[in-house]
Design a protein around this motif. Structure first.
Motif, PDB file in Angstrom:
ATOM      1  N   ILE A 127      18.119  28.349  24.612  1.00  0.00           N
ATOM      2  CA  ILE A 127      18.066  28.580  23.192  1.00  0.00           C
ATOM      3  C   ILE A 127      18.272  27.136  22.735  1.00  0.00           C
ATOM      4  O   ILE A 127      17.513  26.355  21.703  1.00  0.00           O
ATOM      5  CB  ILE A 127      19.409  29.288  22.739  1.00  0.00           C
ATOM      6  CG1 ILE A 127      18.882  30.848  23.020  1.00  0.00           C
ATOM      7  CG2 ILE A 127      19.461  29.169  21.287  1.00  0.00           C
ATOM      8  CD1 ILE A 127      20.021  31.735  22.658  1.00  0.00           C
ATOM      9  N   ASP A 148      10.673  33.804  20.214  1.00  0.00           N
ATOM     10  CA  ASP A 148      11.255  33.844  21.402  1.00  0.00           C
ATOM     11  C   ASP A 148      12.694  33.346  21.302  1.00  0.00           C
ATOM     12  O   ASP A 148      13.562  33.945  22.013  1.00  0.00           O
ATOM     13  CB  ASP A 148      10.449  32.675  22.286  1.00  0.00           C
ATOM     14  CG  ASP A 148      10.434  33.089  23.619  1.00  0.00           C
ATOM     15  OD1 ASP A 148      10.668  34.377  23.981  1.00  0.00           O
ATOM     16  OD2 ASP A 148      10.377  32.455  24.696  1.00  0.00           O
ATOM     17  N   ARG A 149      12.713  32.313  20.437  1.00  0.00           N
ATOM     18  CA  ARG A 149      14.159  31.793  20.393  1.00  0.00           C
ATOM     19  C   ARG A 149      15.315  32.859  19.545  1.00  0.00           C
ATOM     20  O   ARG A 149      16.199  33.085  20.164  1.00  0.00           O
ATOM     21  CB  ARG A 149      14.335  30.539  19.553  1.00  0.00           C
ATOM     22  CG  ARG A 149      15.740  30.149  19.479  1.00  0.00           C
ATOM     23  CD  ARG A 149      15.615  28.808  18.553  1.00  0.00           C
ATOM     24  NE  ARG A 149      16.860  28.010  18.660  1.00  0.00           N
ATOM     25  CZ  ARG A 149      17.929  28.109  18.140  1.00  0.00           C
ATOM     26  NH1 ARG A 149      17.667  28.911  16.792  1.00  0.00           N
ATOM     27  NH2 ARG A 149      19.019  27.309  18.031  1.00  0.00           N
ATOM     28  N   SER A 195       9.559  30.401  17.835  1.00  0.00           N
ATOM     29  CA  SER A 195      10.652  30.749  16.660  1.00  0.00           C
ATOM     30  C   SER A 195      11.101  32.316  17.201  1.00  0.00           C
ATOM     31  O   SER A 195      12.334  32.445  17.265  1.00  0.00           O
ATOM     32  CB  SER A 195      10.213  30.568  15.556  1.00  0.00           C
ATOM     33  OG  SER A 195      11.053  31.044  14.641  1.00  0.00           O
ATOM     34  N   TYR A 201      15.913  35.623  22.423  1.00  0.00           N
ATOM     35  CA  TYR A 201      17.057  35.023  23.358  1.00  0.00           C
ATOM     36  C   TYR A 201      18.254  34.739  22.674  1.00  0.00           C
ATOM     37  O   TYR A 201      19.440  34.974  23.189  1.00  0.00           O
ATOM     38  CB  TYR A 201      16.623  33.708  24.135  1.00  0.00           C
ATOM     39  CG  TYR A 201      15.597  33.872  25.217  1.00  0.00           C
ATOM     40  CD1 TYR A 201      16.178  34.515  26.477  1.00  0.00           C
ATOM     41  CD2 TYR A 201      14.327  33.987  25.033  1.00  0.00           C
ATOM     42  CE1 TYR A 201      15.313  34.821  27.393  1.00  0.00           C
ATOM     43  CE2 TYR A 201      13.414  34.282  26.060  1.00  0.00           C
ATOM     44  CZ  TYR A 201      13.691  34.722  27.273  1.00  0.00           C
ATOM     45  OH  TYR A 201      12.982  34.823  28.119  1.00  0.00           O
ATOM     46  N   GLN A 235      15.038  25.391  23.019  1.00  0.00           N
ATOM     47  CA  GLN A 235      13.950  25.841  22.222  1.00  0.00           C
ATOM     48  C   GLN A 235      14.418  25.168  20.636  1.00  0.00           C
ATOM     49  O   GLN A 235      13.349  25.014  19.743  1.00  0.00           O
ATOM     50  CB  GLN A 235      13.901  27.369  22.145  1.00  0.00           C
ATOM     51  CG  GLN A 235      13.375  28.059  23.394  1.00  0.00           C
ATOM     52  CD  GLN A 235      13.867  29.550  23.305  1.00  0.00           C
ATOM     53  OE1 GLN A 235      14.626  30.099  22.909  1.00  0.00           O
ATOM     54  NE2 GLN A 235      12.831  30.266  24.085  1.00  0.00           N
ATOM     55  N   GLY A 236      15.632  25.180  20.459  1.00  0.00           N
ATOM     56  CA  GLY A 236      16.075  24.706  19.039  1.00  0.00           C
ATOM     57  C   GLY A 236      15.445  23.176  18.855  1.00  0.00           C
ATOM     58  O   GLY A 236      14.943  22.857  17.791  1.00  0.00           O
ATOM     59  N   SER A 267      11.193  29.113  29.449  1.00  0.00           N
ATOM     60  CA  SER A 267      11.637  30.449  29.055  1.00  0.00           C
ATOM     61  C   SER A 267      11.238  31.480  30.262  1.00  0.00           C
ATOM     62  O   SER A 267      11.990  32.464  30.378  1.00  0.00           O
ATOM     63  CB  SER A 267      10.877  30.810  27.717  1.00  0.00           C
ATOM     64  OG  SER A 267      11.009  32.178  27.283  1.00  0.00           O
TER      65      SER A 267
END
Length: 312
Positions: free
Chosen positions: A138, A156-157, A154, A160, A141-142, A22
């Protein structure tokens, strides 16, 4: 909060890697958008660059927060440092609000006094690269969130995800300005970006505040805890179950009924076995179990006195 059997150490390793990704993504996007904005003058690109700059700050906060959150308990923090993740999410929400305000002010000024975009091809190219990199982040992160319950990742996602939508809108605004020759479309796109950021900030704030306020785990997870505890017929009636999340950790405490004829050693074995069943499903849990003699327990007092003994 389903950790899928991950320990705090395993969860931390995943969140460390994705937060580094990130930070790297945000740094690349800031440098790219700054360079292209200087040669294009696009207010939509400026809005996106400002947002990416705050993304970088927020991602750095998350980067350090997830590392601090897994630090072991110390003399001053007996419940660990897990809530550092929620504080990082609150910081993200504040930065997103600030970003939206700055973008909105710049967009309104450009709506009143529109100006043409120079070097449109560079501006469009920068937004395309931004969309691709943000989409990859993304997705990563998922994958991490499907294995961990990190509120910082969560947040941060969510941040974004709003950025991805804003980048698409900024790209459309720049393209429409180039093709239709109307500078106001670029500024209008920036206003939509600001609105999306505000919406995303509200979601991040709600999730972080829920953890800071010790909100209970979801009902299905509380039911799972009760089912695991009562798998042994000698242990019945789980009541005063209290749960809360703290970063990668889960804290839970409860009262259970046991046969009063059991010896202290036998009762201890029953409770330890129940604790191990719960830990198998929640490896990062901190568990406190209070045993009551079935049918002979006195009502519990204290600051959070037992209101209804049948509560599960």
């Amino acid at each position: 909060m389903d950790t899928h059997g991950l320990t705090a150490k395993e969860s931390s390793a995943l969140t460390r890697r994705v937060t580094l990704f990130s930070v790297s993504t945000a740094a690349i996007l800031v440098a790219l958008k700054l360079a292209v904005w200087l040669v294009s003058g696009s207010v939509a690109l400026l809005a996106s660059m400002a947002d990416s700059g705050l993304d970088l700050i927020a991602s750095l906060g998350t980067f350090f927060a997830v590392r601090y959150a897994v630090a072991p308990p110390d003399q001053e923090h007996r419940f660990g440092h897990g809530k550092a993740e929620a504080f990082a999410s609150l910081m993200q929400a504040g930065l997103v609000f600030a970003s939206a305000a700055l973008i909105g002010r710049e967009a309104i000024g450009d709506l009143i006094h529109p100006h043409p975009i120079a070097n449109q091809g560079w501006a469009i190219g920068a937004m395309v690269v931004s969309i691709l990199l943000t989409g990859l982040l993304i997705a990563a992160q998922g994958r991490v969130l499907r294995q961990t319950a990190s509120v910082a990742v969560s947040g941060d996602r969510a941040h974004y995800a709003a950025d991805l939508a804003s980048n698409v809108i900024a790209l459309l605004g720049i393209a429409a300005t180039v093709w239709l020759g109307r500078g106001s479309l670029d500024a209008a796109a920036a206003l939509v970006v600001a609105a999306l950021l505000l919406w995303g900030a509200v979601g991040v704030f709600r999730e972080a505040s829920g953890q800071l306020m010790d909100r209970e785990l979801p009902d299905e997870e509380r039911a799972r805890i009760v089912a695991l505890m009562t798998a042994d017929p000698r242990l019945t009636h789980v009541h005063q179950l209290r749960t809360r999340a703290s970063g990668p950790f889960v804290h839970m405490q409860m009262h259970i009924d046991l046969d009063p004829q059991l010896t202290l050693e036998a009762a201890h074995q029953v409770i330890v076995a129940a604790e191990k069943r719960v830990l198998a499903a929640f490896p990062s849990a901190d568990i406190i179990i209070h045993a009551d003699p079935r049918g002979r327990a006195e009502p519990h007092g204290g600051a959070f006195a037992e209101v209804h003994h049948a509560e599960a």
